[in-house]
Design an enzyme around this catalytic site. Structure first.
Site, PDB file in Angstrom:
ATOM      1  N   HIS A 168       0.837  -1.198   0.000  1.00 36.77           N
ATOM      2  CA  HIS A 168       0.000   0.000   0.000  1.00 36.77           C
ATOM      3  C   HIS A 168       0.876   1.255   0.000  1.00 36.77           C
ATOM      4  CE1 HIS A 168      -3.193   2.693   1.901  1.00 36.77           C
ATOM      5  NE2 HIS A 168      -3.826   2.160   0.889  1.00 36.77           N
ATOM      6  N   LYS A 170       3.224   4.364  -1.087  1.00 37.14           N
ATOM      7  CA  LYS A 170       3.135   5.364  -2.150  1.00 37.14           C
ATOM      8  C   LYS A 170       4.438   6.161  -2.132  1.00 37.14           C
ATOM      9  CE  LYS A 170      -1.857   5.409  -1.614  1.00 37.14           C
ATOM     10  NZ  LYS A 170      -1.860   4.245  -0.698  1.00 37.14           N
ATOM     11  N   ASP A 175      16.022  10.780  -9.102  1.00 38.07           N
ATOM     12  CA  ASP A 175      17.458  11.075  -9.020  1.00 38.07           C
ATOM     13  C   ASP A 175      18.021  10.881  -7.614  1.00 38.07           C
ATOM     14  OD1 ASP A 175      17.283  11.689 -11.692  1.00 38.07           O
ATOM     15  OD2 ASP A 175      17.333  13.864 -11.415  1.00 38.07           O
ATOM     16  N   HIS A 345      -9.654  11.333   1.976  1.00 36.23           N
ATOM     17  CA  HIS A 345      -8.677  10.250   1.854  1.00 36.23           C
ATOM     18  C   HIS A 345      -7.360  10.600   2.539  1.00 36.23           C
ATOM     19  CE1 HIS A 345      -6.236   7.125  -0.293  1.00 36.23           C
ATOM     20  NE2 HIS A 345      -7.347   6.456  -0.118  1.00 36.23           N
ATOM     21  N   LYS A 347      -4.364  11.094   5.215  1.00 36.79           N
ATOM     22  CA  LYS A 347      -3.764  10.358   6.322  1.00 36.79           C
ATOM     23  C   LYS A 347      -2.788  11.317   7.015  1.00 36.79           C
ATOM     24  CE  LYS A 347      -4.026   6.896   2.792  1.00 36.79           C
ATOM     25  NZ  LYS A 347      -5.402   6.657   2.963  1.00 36.79           N
ATOM     26  N   ASP A 352       1.175  17.333  19.579  1.00 36.10           N
ATOM     27  CA  ASP A 352       1.827  18.364  20.391  1.00 36.10           C
ATOM     28  C   ASP A 352       2.444  19.485  19.562  1.00 36.10           C
ATOM     29  OD1 ASP A 352       1.057  17.124  22.685  1.00 36.10           O
ATOM     30  OD2 ASP A 352       3.044  16.445  23.292  1.00 36.10           O
TER      31      ASP A 352
END
Length: 427
Positions: A168, A170, A175, A345, A347, A352
């Site tokens: 999952h 991404k 370079d 969608h 995440k 703090d």
């Protein structure tokens, strides 16, 4: 004779049933090492002790000298990624879960092909399950043009036992110097600017600096698993110069390695929080440990805000399974909000006003125990302030969900929640 054939028939059926049960069982197996106790609050997130422990527990050392740029929605994310690919001179490494045919799939395919035909080594890892909506012709065009493509755990007889363990992650590394991670997949619903229900809300992040080498190492993790070849040398690992003053680390987790690094990171960070925790989660199906950690943080006086999908979500099963645990959180004083305009969608985890964790990981059992995931931790007050502002801008488009609302949910919903309990890890 007929009796003998019947015995053979039923024996064969029994063997097939046993085989199917074994394969299903293997696909439900989670890492052997299982955390069973919520970590104790020992030090604050802003302390040197916390950063040191994150370096030791999660693997990659927290390194300084980085810059991190937050990109919002497809209109801000895809042009930056495509430009980075176009600018590649020595290598492009790209790993993603979702890669579908469509307008944005065509643009990425064209960009990867153009660089490969220009002589730049281009390596692409696409999850087999996540690319089921990818036309074979798209894949063929890439491979025919010199793009080295691997599909992670395709359906083969010898991979059936691991079919449930997907990548999952991404990751895009150009370079060995510029890297990207976040929530977006390569599909048309991520285009636009979250302007309506057909265009999703998401965040992605562009990174430069020494931490880019950790992205490259993370890409190598699955490339070696699939091919047996490591991508090394200055083509992929260049001596990176400082690009900013942000401390960061990119770490990975995988059930194949028995790693519970993601769950450990969240639990230790929640235990270390002393003031605030803000979480935006596309799929929120916590296990008992995560629930207890959040409740214990509230009991220490930590202010906790959860931003979750509202009416627009691509998995009703996840929505139902998630709600079962909201009562315990609401009773503890956790504030829950539901995003209204479109599918959320994002995440995002901010603690703090200092620690920001972003990447591919959802706060559900599948991400924490079954998937290969990668997260970027950023240790920086200014960046945390920026992300809190983005979080609160999204919060302005959300509605509160109260304990009274949870108590009044219909019996049909409660029944559905109970039915989903045994398969929570598969959602």
């Amino acid at each position: 004779m007929k009796s003998k054939r019947r015995v053979i028939w039923w024996t064969s059926i029994g063997a097939l049933v046993c085989l199917a049960g074994t394969l299903i069982g293997l696909n439900l197996v989670t890492p052997e090492k299982q955390l069973s106790v919520v970590p104790i609050h020992r030090y604050a997130i802003e302390s040197d002790d916390y950063r040191h422990e994150m370096s030791v527990l999660l693997g990659p050392t927290v390194v300084s000298g980085n810059s991190v740029q937050a990109l919002q929605n497809g209109d801000g994310i895809f042009p930056a990624m495509l430009q980075a690919i176009a600018d590649a001179r020595t290598s492009v490494n790209f790993e993603t879960y979702i890669y579908w045919s469509g307008a944005i799939g065509e643009r990425f395919t064209a960009a990867l092909i153009e660089r490969a035909q220009a002589g730049v080594p281009v390596h692409v890892t696409i999850d087999w399950a996540g690319s089921v909506k990818m036309e074979p012709s798209l894949l063929a065009r890439m491979t025919d043009s010199g793009v080295q493509v691997q599909r992670f755990r395709p359906l083969k007889w010898y991979t059936v036992a691991r079919l449930n363990n997907r990548t999952h992650r991404k990751l895009l590394i150009v370079d060995g110097r510029v890297a990207f991670t976040g929530g977006v997949g390569i599909a048309d619903q991520w285009q636009g600017n979250a302007q309506d229900a057909e265009h999703w809300r998401d965040l992605h992040f562009r990174v430069e600096g020494p931490v880019a080498a950790q992205f490259q190492a993370a890409f190598n993790d699955n490339w070696v698993k699939m091919t047996g070849h490591i991508l090394n040398g200055t083509t992929y690992f260049q001596a990176t110069q400082p690009a900013g003053d942000v401390r960061a680390q990119l770490f990975i987790a995988s059930p194949a390695g028995g790693s519970q690094g993601m769950q450990l990171m969240y639990l230790v960070t929640i235990a270390a929080a002393v003031r605030s925790i803000d979480i935006a989660a596309a799929y929120f199906v916590p296990d008992p440990l995560l629930l207890d950690a959040l409740v214990q943080a509230r009991q220490r006086g930590v202010q906790i805000r959860l931003l979750l999908p509202g009416p627009h979500i691509d998995s009703q099963a996840v929505a139902l399974a998630s709600k079962q645990d909201w009562g315990k959180l609401l009773d503890a004083g956790v504030k829950i909000f539901q995003y209204q305009p479109t599918m959320l969608h994002t995440k995002l985890f901010v603690a703090d006003g200092y620690l920001v964790s972003v990447g591919s990981t959802n706060l559900d059992l599948r991400s924490l125990r079954l998937n290969d995931e990668a997260n970027l931790n950023i240790y920086d007050h200014d960046f945390a302030t920026q992300m809190t502002a983005i979080f609160e801008a999204d919060l302005a488009k959300a509605t509160p969900y109260t304990a009274a609302m949870w108590a009044k949910r219909p019996w049909t919903q409660k029944l559905a929640e109970m039915v989903l309990v045994p398969i929570k890890s598969q959602l």
